[in-house]
Design a protein around this motif. Sequence first.
Motif, PDB file in Angstrom:
ATOM      1  N   SER A   1       4.477   1.437   5.100  1.00 47.31           N
ATOM      2  CA  SER A   1       4.786   0.440   4.076  1.00 47.31           C
ATOM      3  C   SER A   1       5.965   0.865   3.221  1.00 47.31           C
ATOM      4  O   SER A   1       6.824   0.051   2.878  1.00 47.31           O
ATOM      5  N   ILE A   2       6.030   2.128   2.868  1.00 46.09           N
ATOM      6  CA  ILE A   2       7.138   2.627   2.056  1.00 46.09           C
ATOM      7  C   ILE A   2       8.452   2.496   2.821  1.00 46.09           C
ATOM      8  O   ILE A   2       9.466   2.059   2.271  1.00 46.09           O
TER       9      ILE A   2
ATOM     10  N   ASP B   1       0.854  -1.183   0.000  1.00 51.63           N
ATOM     11  CA  ASP B   1       0.000   0.000   0.000  1.00 51.63           C
ATOM     12  C   ASP B   1       0.897   1.243   0.000  1.00 51.63           C
ATOM     13  O   ASP B   1       2.118   1.154  -0.006  1.00 51.63           O
ATOM     14  N   THR B   2       0.303   2.412  -0.015  1.00 51.93           N
ATOM     15  CA  THR B   2       1.087   3.634  -0.168  1.00 51.93           C
ATOM     16  C   THR B   2       1.280   4.393   1.137  1.00 51.93           C
ATOM     17  O   THR B   2       1.675   5.553   1.124  1.00 51.93           O
ATOM     18  N   SER B   3       1.051   3.747   2.273  1.00 46.69           N
ATOM     19  CA  SER B   3       1.274   4.427   3.544  1.00 46.69           C
ATOM     20  C   SER B   3       2.774   4.604   3.787  1.00 46.69           C
ATOM     21  O   SER B   3       3.598   3.869   3.245  1.00 46.69           O
ATOM     22  N   ASN B   4       3.127   5.601   4.592  1.00 47.88           N
ATOM     23  CA  ASN B   4       4.543   5.828   4.902  1.00 47.88           C
ATOM     24  C   ASN B   4       5.171   4.614   5.575  1.00 47.88           C
ATOM     25  O   ASN B   4       6.323   4.288   5.323  1.00 47.88           O
TER      26      ASN B   4
END
Length: 151
Positions: free
Chosen positions: A99-100, A94-97
């Motif tokens: 996860s990144i 996903d694109t959450s911080n």
Amino acid sequence: VFWIILIANILVVFIALLSVFTDLPLNFLGLTLVAFGGSTPDFFVDLTMAKKGLGQTAASGIFAGQYFNIGIGFGASLTRTVLTYGNQSFKLLDTSNTSIINMILLGCLAGGLIVALVYGHLQNYVYKKGFAIYSLLLYGCFLASVTLLSF
């Protein structure tokens, strides 16, 4: 063992409290404070061994310590969690911080290991100043990027 469990629980509560007061993600605090606290003793032991001419032992300790953390630390805690709560999902895509940051961590870890193996093979396992600088720069870039994403 009781004292270690007690202190570990106190540290977890402290880190969660620090996260609340600073609004920093828990995984950022984990990959800075927890990683630093857990790796500092290993660093000094490995450094001392290398200074005494036991470089191969130090190198083995470096990789074995991390493998122990992944195999036993992650494996045992995941086993306990799965047995208690059922299967767990890790949302790395996903694109959450969070996860990144986790993807950057895994990428730098895998990249660093691959480069260490390839460089070692090409240099007959003689690691030189250039590789040391590469390792420091890779960690610096990793830390800078996850810090920027966390703030």
